[in-house]
Design a protein around this motif. Structure first.
Motif, PDB file in Angstrom:
ATOM      1  N   UNK A   1       1.881  -2.875  -4.845  1.00 14.70           N
ATOM      2  CA  UNK A   1       2.986  -1.950  -4.633  1.00 14.70           C
ATOM      3  C   UNK A   1       2.851  -1.132  -3.360  1.00 14.70           C
ATOM      4  N   UNK A   2       3.995  -0.645  -2.870  1.00 17.14           N
ATOM      5  CA  UNK A   2       4.011   0.041  -1.575  1.00 17.14           C
ATOM      6  C   UNK A   2       3.229   1.353  -1.544  1.00 17.14           C
ATOM      7  N   UNK A   3       3.162   2.058  -2.638  1.00 20.48           N
ATOM      8  CA  UNK A   3       2.472   3.356  -2.610  1.00 20.48           C
ATOM      9  C   UNK A   3       0.983   3.178  -2.326  1.00 20.48           C
ATOM     10  N   UNK A   4       0.353   2.261  -3.027  1.00 23.42           N
ATOM     11  CA  UNK A   4      -1.087   2.094  -2.827  1.00 23.42           C
ATOM     12  C   UNK A   4      -1.399   1.404  -1.511  1.00 23.42           C
ATOM     13  N   UNK A   5      -0.619   0.407  -1.133  1.00 23.21           N
ATOM     14  CA  UNK A   5      -0.864  -0.256   0.144  1.00 23.21           C
ATOM     15  C   UNK A   5      -0.562   0.709   1.289  1.00 23.21           C
ATOM     16  N   UNK A   6       0.404   1.581   1.084  1.00 22.27           N
ATOM     17  CA  UNK A   6       0.718   2.591   2.090  1.00 22.27           C
ATOM     18  C   UNK A   6      -0.414   3.565   2.339  1.00 22.27           C
ATOM     19  N   UNK A   7      -1.330   3.676   1.377  1.00 21.48           N
ATOM     20  CA  UNK A   7      -2.460   4.594   1.553  1.00 21.48           C
ATOM     21  C   UNK A   7      -3.517   4.039   2.512  1.00 21.48           C
ATOM     22  N   UNK A   8      -3.420   2.760   2.865  1.00 23.04           N
ATOM     23  CA  UNK A   8      -4.378   2.159   3.794  1.00 23.04           C
ATOM     24  C   UNK A   8      -3.698   1.476   4.982  1.00 23.04           C
ATOM     25  N   UNK A   9      -2.431   1.782   5.201  1.00 25.99           N
ATOM     26  CA  UNK A   9      -1.720   1.200   6.342  1.00 25.99           C
ATOM     27  C   UNK A   9      -0.958   2.299   7.085  1.00 25.99           C
ATOM     28  N   UNK A  10      -0.682   2.013   8.338  1.00 25.95           N
ATOM     29  CA  UNK A  10       0.092   2.941   9.154  1.00 25.95           C
ATOM     30  C   UNK A  10      -0.780   3.800  10.063  1.00 25.95           C
ATOM     31  N   UNK A  11      -0.105   4.499  10.961  1.00 29.46           N
ATOM     32  CA  UNK A  11      -0.794   5.307  11.973  1.00 29.46           C
ATOM     33  C   UNK A  11      -1.664   6.407  11.370  1.00 29.46           C
ATOM     34  N   UNK A  12      -1.284   6.909  10.209  1.00 27.53           N
ATOM     35  CA  UNK A  12      -2.041   8.012   9.605  1.00 27.53           C
ATOM     36  C   UNK A  12      -3.451   7.630   9.208  1.00 27.53           C
ATOM     37  N   UNK A  13      -3.722   6.355   8.963  1.00 25.83           N
ATOM     38  CA  UNK A  13      -5.055   5.946   8.503  1.00 25.83           C
ATOM     39  C   UNK A  13      -5.901   5.280   9.600  1.00 25.83           C
ATOM     40  N   UNK A  14      -5.364   5.159  10.776  1.00 27.30           N
ATOM     41  CA  UNK A  14      -6.135   4.529  11.852  1.00 27.30           C
ATOM     42  C   UNK A  14      -7.456   5.248  12.098  1.00 27.30           C
ATOM     43  N   UNK A  15      -7.472   6.565  11.980  1.00 23.91           N
ATOM     44  CA  UNK A  15      -8.694   7.340  12.224  1.00 23.91           C
ATOM     45  C   UNK A  15      -9.732   7.166  11.118  1.00 23.91           C
ATOM     46  N   UNK A  16      -9.337   6.585   9.991  1.00 18.81           N
ATOM     47  CA  UNK A  16     -10.286   6.368   8.887  1.00 18.81           C
ATOM     48  C   UNK A  16     -10.644   4.890   8.754  1.00 18.81           C
ATOM     49  N   UNK A  17     -10.591   4.189   9.868  1.00 19.27           N
ATOM     50  CA  UNK A  17     -10.920   2.767   9.899  1.00 19.27           C
ATOM     51  C   UNK A  17     -12.314   2.571  10.468  1.00 19.27           C
ATOM     52  N   UNK A  18     -13.112   1.787   9.767  1.00 20.10           N
ATOM     53  CA  UNK A  18     -14.414   1.360  10.286  1.00 20.10           C
ATOM     54  C   UNK A  18     -14.389  -0.137  10.508  1.00 20.10           C
ATOM     55  N   UNK A  19     -14.977  -0.557  11.604  1.00 20.61           N
ATOM     56  CA  UNK A  19     -15.293  -1.967  11.824  1.00 20.61           C
ATOM     57  C   UNK A  19     -16.717  -2.135  11.325  1.00 20.61           C
ATOM     58  N   UNK A  20     -16.922  -3.071  10.424  1.00 24.22           N
ATOM     59  CA  UNK A  20     -18.257  -3.303   9.886  1.00 24.22           C
ATOM     60  C   UNK A  20     -19.011  -4.265  10.803  1.00 24.22           C
ATOM     61  N   UNK A  21     -20.159  -3.830  11.286  1.00 30.26           N
ATOM     62  CA  UNK A  21     -20.978  -4.652  12.166  1.00 30.26           C
ATOM     63  C   UNK A  21     -22.273  -4.987  11.445  1.00 30.26           C
ATOM     64  N   UNK A  22     -22.567  -6.280  11.253  1.00 34.07           N
ATOM     65  CA  UNK A  22     -23.792  -6.654  10.526  1.00 34.07           C
ATOM     66  C   UNK A  22     -25.044  -6.266  11.315  1.00 34.07           C
ATOM     67  N   UNK A  23     -26.077  -5.888  10.576  1.00 32.84           N
ATOM     68  CA  UNK A  23     -27.373  -5.543  11.176  1.00 32.84           C
ATOM     69  C   UNK A  23     -28.453  -6.430  10.571  1.00 32.84           C
ATOM     70  N   UNK A  24     -29.499  -6.658  11.316  1.00 30.61           N
ATOM     71  CA  UNK A  24     -30.653  -7.389  10.801  1.00 30.61           C
ATOM     72  C   UNK A  24     -31.463  -6.515   9.889  1.00 30.61           C
TER      73      UNK A  24
END
Length: 125
Positions: free
Chosen positions: A102-125
């Motif tokens: 549904x749009x409410x929950x997907x909306x909580x992780x999409x859009x300009x408002x959540x860009x600052x809470x995005x992590x790119x996961x980088x694997x480590x040894x």
């Protein structure tokens, strides 16, 4: 190692959920938290559904490192800044994978408002 293998990308990208844990100052891991995860290209991304004050996000940002489990893959990671990430593609990946909730929950992780809470996961040894 700072890249995912093709197998890891496939398995993590296909996983419905990811478990994330940040590293404490003494090197031990905090309890895992279950969140959504998407793959965009050859990268894995996670976002905080409840903003920058969500406790798991605060701890991950402070420590910078942790461990993830998803799709049978368990890996130490760095929580990398994603300011330059392809946010439109990440949004599209979240929609493609999770719109059935549904749009409410997907909306909580999409859009300009959540860009600052995005992590790119980088694997480590």
């Amino acid at each position: 190692m700072d890249t995912w293998t093709a197998d890891e990308l496939t398995r993590i990208g296909a996983a419905e959920e990811l478990q994330v844990s940040s590293t404490r100052a003494d090197g031990t891991l905090r309890p895992y938290v279950t969140i959504w995860v998407v793959r965009s290209g050859d990268e894995i991304y996670i976002r905080s559904a409840y903003g920058a004050t969500n406790p798991w996000f605060v701890r991950a940002a402070a420590s910078g490192t942790g461990r993830i489990r998803a799709g049978g893959v368990e890996k130490d990671v760095t929580f990398a800044d994603a300011a330059d990430a392809p946010h439109g593609a990440i949004d599209a990946a979240y929609h493609a994978k999770y719109d059935r909730y549904g749009p409410a929950i997907v909306g909580s992780v999409t859009g300009a408002d959540v860009e600052a809470t995005t992590f790119r996961l980088v694997p480590r040894d």
